[in-house]
Every structure is written in C-alpha cells, then in structure tokens.
Write an enzyme that holds these catalytic residues in place. Structure first.
Site, PDB file in Angstrom:
ATOM      1  N   CYS A  46      48.846 -33.169 -13.575  1.00 37.28           N
ATOM      2  CA  CYS A  46      48.842 -34.022 -12.368  1.00 37.28           C
ATOM      3  C   CYS A  46      49.518 -35.358 -12.634  1.00 37.28           C
ATOM      4  O   CYS A  46      50.242 -35.870 -11.785  1.00 37.28           O
ATOM      5  CB  CYS A  46      47.418 -34.342 -11.899  1.00 37.28           C
ATOM      6  SG  CYS A  46      46.186 -33.087 -12.144  1.00 37.28           S
ATOM      7  N   ASP A  47      49.248 -35.958 -13.785  1.00 40.67           N
ATOM      8  CA  ASP A  47      49.613 -37.361 -13.995  1.00 40.67           C
ATOM      9  C   ASP A  47      50.761 -37.598 -14.984  1.00 40.67           C
ATOM     10  O   ASP A  47      51.314 -38.691 -15.017  1.00 40.67           O
ATOM     11  CB  ASP A  47      48.381 -38.137 -14.504  1.00 40.67           C
ATOM     12  CG  ASP A  47      47.253 -38.137 -13.475  1.00 40.67           C
ATOM     13  OD1 ASP A  47      47.549 -38.021 -12.282  1.00 40.67           O
ATOM     14  OD2 ASP A  47      46.088 -38.245 -13.884  1.00 40.67           O
TER      15      ASP A  47
ATOM     16  N   CYS B 182      44.242 -34.936 -16.734  1.00 40.06           N
ATOM     17  CA  CYS B 182      45.123 -33.895 -16.195  1.00 40.06           C
ATOM     18  C   CYS B 182      46.586 -34.270 -16.413  1.00 40.06           C
ATOM     19  O   CYS B 182      47.175 -35.014 -15.618  1.00 40.06           O
ATOM     20  CB  CYS B 182      44.856 -33.658 -14.708  1.00 40.06           C
ATOM     21  SG  CYS B 182      45.873 -32.343 -14.024  1.00 40.06           S
TER      22      CYS B 182
END
Ligand code: NDP
Length: 306
Positions: free
Chosen positions: A136-137, A133
């Site tokens: 997200c990261d 992701c």
C-alpha cells in the site's frame, strides 16, 4: 428476524452489503466501533483499480459506506461490536452485549489486524515512516530512493522487502532469529537481491526522527550490541491476527485463526466469510472487495434454497 447480518466495515463487508441490498435482502450491518477497516489506517491507496491518481484510504471507505447508504436505511448500519455469535441453533444468533439479533445467515468480514512492534516511537511515527503494508505505502515519495527497514522473517517480510527494493535505495531486513522462516523460494529471491541486507539476530528497540521517521535503534540479541540505522521507513511484517474473538467454536479456522472457506462458504451452511478474516495470502483491498461480492452471491443462493 433478519435474512442477512454482515459483520465488519471494510471493503469486503460494504461490498457484500451492496450486493445483498441490491438483491432486496435489506441486510443488517454491524460495523464495529471503529469503522472502515485497515484502509483507514493508510494514506493513499494506489493499487485499487479505477483511481488513476490513487485515492486516500479513508476517502475510499467513506465513499463505499455512502454507496451502501444509498441502498439501505441508516438504521441498518449499526456502529457496535458483535460480542458473540451462536451458530448451534437456527436461526443463528448474533449478540451485541446482551442484545440478541436472529438471522438466517451471517457474512463475517471482520478483517485482520497487522501486528505492530511495541517500541518507543512506534506510535509517534505510525504513518509517518512506519507502516505495516509495503504494497500500500511503499510507492510513496517519502520512501523513494531512501534506505528502509523491514522487520520479520516470514514470507510477508521477504515479499515486502522484495517489493520495496523496486523503490528504495537499500533495505535492511531485520530478523530476530538466526534464520528466515520464509519459504525457500522467497529466501532465495531475497538473498539474490543486491539491495537487501539481512540482519539476523536483530531486534528493533526504538524508532526516532523529527516530524517523520529518520532512524531506528537496533540490538543484536546475541552480543547485545546496539546501533542506529538511518532509515526513512520501517515496515512491520510480523504477521496479522484475524479478528475472530466473537466466533463460536463451530466455525473451523486454520492454525493461525483464519476462517476456513471454500468460495466464501464456511463449514456451516448459512455462515460465510470474506476479506482478510479468511485470507492470509493476498490481503488486498481489491481481493477483499471481490470476496465480499462472492459471499453475498453465495449467501443469496443459500437463502433461495432454505
Ligand atoms: P509468519 O507468522 O510466517 O512470520 C512472522 C515473522 O515475524 C516471523 O519471522 C517471526 O519471527 C517474526 N516476528 C513475529 N513477531 C515478531 C516480533 N515481535 N519481533 C520481531 N519479529 C517478529 O507471518 P507472515 O505474515 O510472513 O506469513 C503468514 C502466512 O502467510 C504464512 O503461511 C505465509 O507462508 C503466508 N504468506 C505467503 C506468501 C506467499 O506465498 N507469497 C506471502 C505472504 C505470506 P520468528 O520466525 O522468530 O517467529
């Protein structure tokens, strides 16, 4: 007999539980054997509103679960996998192995699982440079101004590469075929981006490093030429699989297995779906939570009218 059974334990499931509990429906929640959903596999979540410094994914899910437990008795949260549901009869039946639970409505919030590459080093460097992701990261300091790789040739891979290009020094987009599967507009954006280099006919065969990922070994599947790429991040964008093994055939899904919904309503009155199991576009914690709210409100409306 239950009014509402919720299946899942991600942001969609717990948000649905909060709304259903506050409407006095005392829902029963099957959380699955591994609770918390995909957020528990990530580190810091920086795009969930309300947390100015971000929040650890697992902590966010622990907090959500605690919020549910303020409204529901502990016995209403069951850490078991639902093995089957029967929507051919009313009340509907939810099976956990041989046990049958009857219910007037079901909210399905079982999420999706990001597909991973099965390569040496893949598990070792999961969350230590390997992620599924970028949204997200990608913002994490370990990826800042570093060379990164994305694997996949679809819209997700292009989107991840474009997103990462805001932080990384360079992105290798590793595509196993000689063409991208992504929509034309996404392809154009990727081709225009100077930081992204597309490596066609390229497969990743190993992830290497010490404490964190430092390089990957790739192979050109036309001439079998192998080489190492120094990258600090490897992002999988090879698709997701919605978690639908337990569904019966009455519930309509699209060609990729995502449950078809209209405002969280499935084709069967009384059966609702929210979160990633019905969303192959946004797939964010916040959209999952929002659709959990929608499913609970739609479910309340349904229960008032039966
Ligand atoms: P897709 O299934 O479209 O693409 C998956 C990609 O991963 C393909 O290029 C596939 O290769 C590749 N792949 C699969 N397995 C492997 C493997 N083992 N090794 C290497 N490569 C592999 O998934 P997406 O997640 O990209 O998209 C899913 C859906 O969501 C699509 O309908 C897409 O349009 C939509 N979407 C839309 C977005 C948008 O509109 N902004 C953003 C993201 C997704 P191959 O082509 O060789 O099969």
């Amino acid at each position: 007999m239950n009014s509402i059974i919720i299946i899942g334990s991600g942001p969609a499931a717990y948000t649905a539980a909060i709304y259903a509990a506050r409407a006095n429906y005392n829902p029963l929640i099957f959380e699955g054997e591994i609770i918390g959903g995909q957020l528990t596999t990530t580190t810091i979540v920086e795009n969930y509103p309300g947390f100015e410094d971000g929040i650890d994914g697992k902590l966010l899910m622990d907090n959500l679960r605690k919020q549910v437990l303020k409204l529901l008795d502990n016995s209403r949260l069951i850490q078991e996998n639902v093995t089957r549901i029967n929507t051919s009869i009313f009340p509907f039946e939810v099976f956990v192995n041989e046990d049958i639970y009857k219910t007037c409505s079901i909210i399905i919030a079982t999420g999706a699982t990001a597909k991973k590459l099965d390569i040496p080093g893949g598990e070792t460097y999961w969350n230590k440079g390997i992620s599924a992701c970028a949204v997200c990261d990608g913002f994490l300091p370990i990826f800042r101004n570093k060379p990164l790789a994305v694997v996949g040739g679809g819209d997700s891979a292009c989107e991840e590469a474009l997103h990462l290009s805001k932080f990384a020094s360079k992105i290798y987009l590793c595509v196993r075929k000689n063409c991208l599967r992504a929509s034309k507009i996404m392809q154009q954006r990727v081709l225009k981006n100077e930081k992204i280099e597309i490596l066609f006919n390229t497969e990743i065969i190993e992830a290497l490093g010490d404490k964190k990922l430092q390089s990957i070994q790739i192979i050109n599947n036309l001439n079998n030429f192998k080489e190492y790429l120094n990258v600090n991040g490897l992002f999988y964008a090879i698709g997701h699989s919605p978690n639908i093994d337990f569904l019966d055939s009455n519930i309509l899904c699209d060609a990729n297995g995502y449950i078809l919904t209209t405002n969280t309503k499935t084709n069967i009155p009384g059966i609702f779906a929210c979160g990633d199991v019905q969303d192959n576009i946004y797939r964010q914690a916040i959209t999952a939570a929002a659709s959990g709210c929608m499913a609970a409100l739609e479910c309340e409306k349904y229960l008032e009218n039966i």
